[in-house]
Design a protein around this motif. Structure first.
Motif, PDB file in Angstrom:
ATOM      1  N   LYS A  42       5.937   1.481  -8.400  1.00 24.56           N
ATOM      2  CA  LYS A  42       4.742   2.055  -8.828  1.00 24.56           C
ATOM      3  C   LYS A  42       3.550   0.835  -8.273  1.00 24.56           C
ATOM      4  O   LYS A  42       2.301   1.311  -7.625  1.00 24.56           O
ATOM      5  N   TYR A  43       3.843  -0.281  -8.293  1.00 21.07           N
ATOM      6  CA  TYR A  43       2.963  -1.306  -8.004  1.00 21.07           C
ATOM      7  C   TYR A  43       2.470  -1.420  -6.455  1.00 21.07           C
ATOM      8  O   TYR A  43       1.401  -1.525  -6.426  1.00 21.07           O
ATOM      9  N   HIS A  44       3.506  -1.167  -5.821  1.00 21.90           N
ATOM     10  CA  HIS A  44       3.299  -1.127  -4.220  1.00 21.90           C
ATOM     11  C   HIS A  44       2.572   0.337  -3.887  1.00 21.90           C
ATOM     12  O   HIS A  44       1.668   0.384  -2.986  1.00 21.90           O
ATOM     13  N   PHE A  45       2.988   1.268  -4.706  1.00 20.24           N
ATOM     14  CA  PHE A  45       2.380   2.666  -4.373  1.00 20.24           C
ATOM     15  C   PHE A  45       0.945   2.560  -4.539  1.00 20.24           C
ATOM     16  O   PHE A  45      -0.288   2.792  -4.000  1.00 20.24           O
ATOM     17  N   ASN A  46       0.627   1.876  -5.899  1.00 17.17           N
ATOM     18  CA  ASN A  46      -0.891   1.493  -6.252  1.00 17.17           C
ATOM     19  C   ASN A  46      -1.703   0.663  -5.199  1.00 17.17           C
ATOM     20  O   ASN A  46      -2.869   1.223  -4.825  1.00 17.17           O
ATOM     21  N   ARG A  47      -0.977  -0.232  -4.566  1.00 20.33           N
ATOM     22  CA  ARG A  47      -1.754  -1.178  -3.890  1.00 20.33           C
ATOM     23  C   ARG A  47      -2.110  -0.500  -2.303  1.00 20.33           C
ATOM     24  O   ARG A  47      -3.158  -0.764  -1.695  1.00 20.33           O
ATOM     25  N   ILE A  48      -1.061   0.288  -2.062  1.00 20.03           N
ATOM     26  CA  ILE A  48      -1.310   1.263  -0.720  1.00 20.03           C
ATOM     27  C   ILE A  48      -2.544   2.255  -0.900  1.00 20.03           C
ATOM     28  O   ILE A  48      -3.238   2.166  -0.180  1.00 20.03           O
ATOM     29  N   PHE A  49      -2.628   2.728  -2.058  1.00 15.96           N
ATOM     30  CA  PHE A  49      -3.689   3.807  -2.304  1.00 15.96           C
ATOM     31  C   PHE A  49      -5.002   3.089  -2.371  1.00 15.96           C
ATOM     32  O   PHE A  49      -6.039   3.388  -1.570  1.00 15.96           O
ATOM     33  N   LYS A  50      -4.988   1.765  -3.028  1.00 12.20           N
ATOM     34  CA  LYS A  50      -6.281   0.964  -3.189  1.00 12.20           C
ATOM     35  C   LYS A  50      -6.885   0.601  -1.799  1.00 12.20           C
ATOM     36  O   LYS A  50      -8.003   0.545  -1.409  1.00 12.20           O
ATOM     37  N   ARG A  51      -5.846   0.055  -0.883  1.00 14.26           N
ATOM     38  CA  ARG A  51      -6.211  -0.486   0.576  1.00 14.26           C
ATOM     39  C   ARG A  51      -6.690   1.033   1.364  1.00 14.26           C
ATOM     40  O   ARG A  51      -7.394   0.697   2.255  1.00 14.26           O
ATOM     41  N   TRP A  52      -6.080   2.004   1.112  1.00 16.62           N
ATOM     42  CA  TRP A  52      -6.541   3.252   2.096  1.00 16.62           C
ATOM     43  C   TRP A  52      -7.591   3.968   1.546  1.00 16.62           C
ATOM     44  O   TRP A  52      -8.726   4.449   2.319  1.00 16.62           O
ATOM     45  N   ALA A  53      -7.636   3.993   0.103  1.00 20.60           N
ATOM     46  CA  ALA A  53      -9.050   4.798  -0.414  1.00 20.60           C
ATOM     47  C   ALA A  53      -9.888   4.129  -1.090  1.00 20.60           C
ATOM     48  O   ALA A  53     -11.021   4.565  -1.450  1.00 20.60           O
TER      49      ALA A  53
END
Length: 283
Positions: A42-53
């Motif tokens: 969940k942590y890495h998923f959140n980080r990817i989203f914040k980087r992308w969107a």
């Protein structure tokens, strides 16, 4: 020039997550389950989203819910007319793209591109790998590669301009892509000129799409009414379905009157991703 390779990689994970949500919408999966579906914590998923969107997945997913899209449709009742009156002068249009059309004449249409030189290339973008083609008269194609099928993407381009002479030239394509997805645009940004081949009806539909501001949504019926053919919403949908220039002609901003985001030439998951991404940038 900005390198979109990281965003392309991030998008692949996000597209898979949206696929998972589509396949399991009845069970309303949690963020942990969605992250697990793409083999991320969940942590890495959140980080990817914040980087992308620029926002977390929880907030992003709210932008593609039925409640949100219905609200945007309700707000769009007079959107097209208001947009036409204000043009690109209003603050809400600050980050919109400046696009002009160069429609082919009937004579050019019959030639099917004979004598036309077209440069093309594959490039990374925030929504996956894309294929762009340009001529001296403007951009004539922009599409996204589906399921890593580059040959299929090329076939669509070559089929659209059977008489043209094609040259692969990714270096000439890169600067265009950089300007298209660069969010730091101003009124001094150079307009994008498009070379479009279509019937008068199709061209009128595509021109109408330019009046939809980024982050907003309208229905097929809205477009039909706007172009003066209120009963022709199915013909409007057909014209939108064959839009030759993705994103610049924002067909992704047209959805069903029920609020559902689907029917996109380059996949419903990608359409949801673009709608959510634009909403996040306008939030």
């Amino acid at each position: 020039m900005y390198d979109y390779s990281q965003q392309t990689d991030d998008y692949k994970r996000i597209e898979k997550a949206i696929h998972f949500i589509e396949d399991n919408f009845k069970s309303q999966p949690t963020l942990d389950e969605i992250a697990d579906s793409v083999h991320l914590s969940k942590y890495h998923f959140n980080r990817i989203f914040k980087r992308w969107a620029g926002i977390g997945p929880g907030q992003f997913l709210q932008f593609i819910t039925l409640d949100y899209t219905k609200k945007r449709l309700a707000d769009s009742k007079s959107l097209l007319d208001t947009s036409l009156e204000s043009g690109l002068s209003g603050p809400s249009r600050l980050h919109d793209l400046f696009v002009t059309f160069d429609a082919m004449t009937p004579g050019d249409f019959k030639k099917q591109g004979t004598g036309l030189n077209i440069d093309y290339g594959f490039c990374a973008s925030p929504f996956g790998e894309c294929l762009m083609a340009i001529t001296q008269r403007g951009i004539c194609h922009l599409g996204f590669v589906q399921k890593d099928n580059k040959s299929g993407a090329l076939h669509q381009l070559f089929e659209a301009w059977p008489g043209a002479v094609f040259s692969e030239n990714s270096k000439s394509i890169g600067p265009f892509l950089n300007q298209i997805f660069n969010l730091n645009k101003t009124k001094k940004s150079r307009p994008f000129n498009l070379l479009i081949k279509g019937t008068n009806f199709q061209i009128n539909v595509w021109k109408a799409l330019l009046q939809i501001p980024s982050g907003n949504l309208v229905s097929y019926q809205n477009i039909a009414e706007y172009i003066g053919h209120p009963k022709a919403f199915r013909a409007v949908a057909s014209a939108i379905a064959i839009n030759p220039v993705a994103y610049l002609i924002p067909c992704h901003r047209v959805i069903s009157k029920s609020g559902k985001i689907h029917q996109y030439r380059w996949g419903s998951s990608r359409k949801k991703a673009i709608v959510g991404w634009e909403a996040a940038k306008r939030a």
